[in-house]
Design an enzyme around this catalytic site. Structure first.
Site, short mmCIF file in Angstrom:
data_model
loop_
_atom_site.label_atom_id
_atom_site.label_comp_id
_atom_site.label_asym_id
_atom_site.label_seq_id
_atom_site.Cartn_x
_atom_site.Cartn_y
_atom_site.Cartn_z
N LYS A 65 0.80 -1.24 0.00
CA LYS A 65 0.00 0.00 0.00
C LYS A 65 0.83 1.28 0.00
O LYS A 65 0.38 2.30 -0.51
CB LYS A 65 -0.94 0.02 1.21
CG LYS A 65 -2.11 -0.91 1.02
CD LYS A 65 -3.09 -0.82 2.15
CE LYS A 65 -4.20 -1.81 1.86
NZ LYS A 65 -5.21 -1.85 2.90
N ASP A 103 -9.57 3.07 2.23
CA ASP A 103 -9.52 2.50 3.58
C ASP A 103 -10.03 3.51 4.62
O ASP A 103 -10.58 3.12 5.65
CB ASP A 103 -8.08 2.10 3.95
CG ASP A 103 -7.68 0.77 3.34
OD1 ASP A 103 -8.57 0.00 2.93
OD2 ASP A 103 -6.47 0.50 3.27
P1 NDP Z 1 1.40 -3.77 5.61
O1 NDP Z 1 2.14 -4.88 4.99
O2 NDP Z 1 1.56 -2.39 5.08
O3 NDP Z 1 1.75 -3.72 7.17
C1 NDP Z 1 1.75 -4.91 7.92
C2 NDP Z 1 1.84 -4.59 9.40
O4 NDP Z 1 1.78 -5.83 10.12
C3 NDP Z 1 3.14 -3.91 9.79
O5 NDP Z 1 2.90 -3.06 10.88
C4 NDP Z 1 4.00 -5.11 10.20
O6 NDP Z 1 5.03 -4.78 11.10
C5 NDP Z 1 2.98 -5.96 10.90
N1 NDP Z 1 3.40 -7.36 10.95
C6 NDP Z 1 3.45 -8.23 9.92
N2 NDP Z 1 3.90 -9.42 10.36
C7 NDP Z 1 4.14 -9.28 11.69
C8 NDP Z 1 4.63 -10.17 12.70
N3 NDP Z 1 4.94 -11.44 12.43
N4 NDP Z 1 4.76 -9.70 13.96
C9 NDP Z 1 4.43 -8.41 14.24
N5 NDP Z 1 3.95 -7.53 13.33
C10 NDP Z 1 3.81 -7.96 12.06
O7 NDP Z 1 -0.13 -4.22 5.59
P2 NDP Z 1 -1.44 -3.32 5.66
O8 NDP Z 1 -1.19 -2.21 6.61
O9 NDP Z 1 -1.90 -3.04 4.31
O10 NDP Z 1 -2.50 -4.34 6.32
C11 NDP Z 1 -2.42 -4.72 7.68
C12 NDP Z 1 -3.63 -5.60 8.02
O11 NDP Z 1 -4.83 -4.84 7.93
C13 NDP Z 1 -3.77 -6.79 7.09
O12 NDP Z 1 -4.17 -7.91 7.84
C14 NDP Z 1 -4.89 -6.37 6.16
O13 NDP Z 1 -5.61 -7.48 5.64
C15 NDP Z 1 -5.75 -5.55 7.12
N6 NDP Z 1 -6.60 -4.60 6.41
C16 NDP Z 1 -7.95 -4.79 6.45
C17 NDP Z 1 -8.78 -3.93 5.80
C18 NDP Z 1 -10.25 -4.16 5.86
O14 NDP Z 1 -10.97 -3.60 5.04
N7 NDP Z 1 -10.73 -4.92 6.80
C19 NDP Z 1 -8.28 -2.79 5.02
C20 NDP Z 1 -6.84 -2.66 5.09
C21 NDP Z 1 -6.05 -3.56 5.72
P3 NDP Z 1 6.52 -4.47 10.57
O15 NDP Z 1 6.49 -3.02 10.17
O16 NDP Z 1 7.37 -4.77 11.73
O17 NDP Z 1 6.77 -5.40 9.39
#
Ligand code: NDP
Length: 271
Positions: A65, A103
């Site tokens: 994103k 979003d």
């Molecule tokens: P990004 O890839 O941009 O960010 C992912 C986030 O999750 C980061 O903060 C990352 O931390 C963290 N993360 C990933 N793996 C781990 C782990 N093993 N342990 C700790 N933290 C972790 O994704 P998005 O922001 O686009 O999406 C995040 C979530 O929100 C997803 O599950 C997505 O499906 C959901 N979402 C739902 C929507 C809806 O309409 N319901 C709309 C938008 C998103 P780090 O920076 O350390 O990697």
């Protein structure tokens, strides 16, 4: 036929194709929505397919994103505000790629019945979704504490976030996210939950807490299940998913989608 893609990595779990394909069919549009697993290296080529007119538009999900913003040619207001986009479309002149962020309206809608004014909100995550969440929380008058596994990413989100001076925005270590004593509301904006993980590592939840879990899964996430058992108010990821989809559909087609058809397709695919 025109193709609309979901660009992400991974995308296998997505509930979006069911909603959009049902809406295309209901309006008699010759479009198809398909999830496409795209790595970061392949993202520029996928965006180019929209610029070339081969693809009508796209949704963008984990983890692209933020990266996709730099690959677009023009941006809607929410994308420019938060630096993340979940929707791509060709501009009316047919030559450029627009990045849009639906979003924000999705999160706004999902939390419309939650009183956020003056509340202390713990946000887990600092990715694309967290950017939209923070923007809405500050509009609604909430104080925010942010925790992210990668602290530098959280710091850069804090630096990029303009917020009213009377509202707090502070960082806590990822290890301290389980201390919920000072939180009225918890928002899970991490990817933790897609595969059964609990982003709060089993930290005790309580009645009166509001738990908003963005992770959109067919079965309730571990966090949502625990929160319900504890008597907390739970908002799961599905209302936001529906509302952001409605707004994205309008960006691609210029048409108002049949929301009831999309809602029925979404809930049928999780039941
Ligand atoms: P990004 O890839 O941009 O960010 C992912 C986030 O999750 C980061 O903060 C990352 O931390 C963290 N993360 C990933 N793996 C781990 C782990 N093993 N342990 C700790 N933290 C972790 O994704 P998005 O922001 O686009 O999406 C995040 C979530 O929100 C997803 O599950 C997505 O499906 C959901 N979402 C739902 C929507 C809806 O309409 N319901 C709309 C938008 C998103 P780090 O920076 O350390 O990697």
């Amino acid at each position: 036929m025109s193709l609309v893609l979901l660009l992400g990595h991974p995308v296998g779990h997505s509930l979006s194709p069911a909603m959009h394909n049902a809406a295309f069919r209901a309006l008699g549009l010759p479009h198809t929505y398909e999830a496409l697993d795209v790595t970061a290296d392949a993202l520029p080529a996928a965006v180019q397919r929209i610029r070339d007119g081969e693809v009508l538009g796209a949704n963008v999900t984990v983890p692209h994103k933020e990266a996709v913003v730099k690959l677009a040619d023009t941006w809607d207001g929410p994308t420019a505000e938060v630096g993340a986009a979940n929707t791509l479309a060709r501009t009316a002149d047919g030559r450029r790629v627009l990045a849009a962020n639906t979003d924000l309206v999705g999160f706004e809608y999902a939390t419309r019945e939650v009183d956020l004014r003056g509340k202390r909100v713990l946000v887990l995550g600092a990715g694309g979704a967290a950017r939209a969440v923070l923007a809405v929380l500050f509009r609604r008058g909430a104080h925010v504490t942010l925790a992210n596994r990668t602290v530098e990413r959280a710091r850069s989100l804090v630096r990029a976030t303009a917020h009213p001076p009377e509202l707090d925005l502070r960082l806590v270590d990822w290890a301290d996210r389980t201390d919920l004593a000072a939180a009225d509301v918890v928002v899970n904006a991490t990817s933790l939950g897609l595969r059964g993980e609990d982003p709060l590592d089993g930290a005790p939840l309580r009645r009166g807490l509001v738990v908003i879990d963005l992770v959109p899964t067919a079965a309730p996430t571990a966090l949502a299940s625990r929160a319900r058992e504890a008597g907390a108010l739970v908002v799961d990821g599905l209302p936001m998913l529906l509302q952001q989809a409605v707004a994205s559909f309008e960006v691609w087609t210029g048409r108002t989608p049949p929301v009831d058809v999309m809602r029925a397709a979404l809930y049928a695919s999780v039941s």
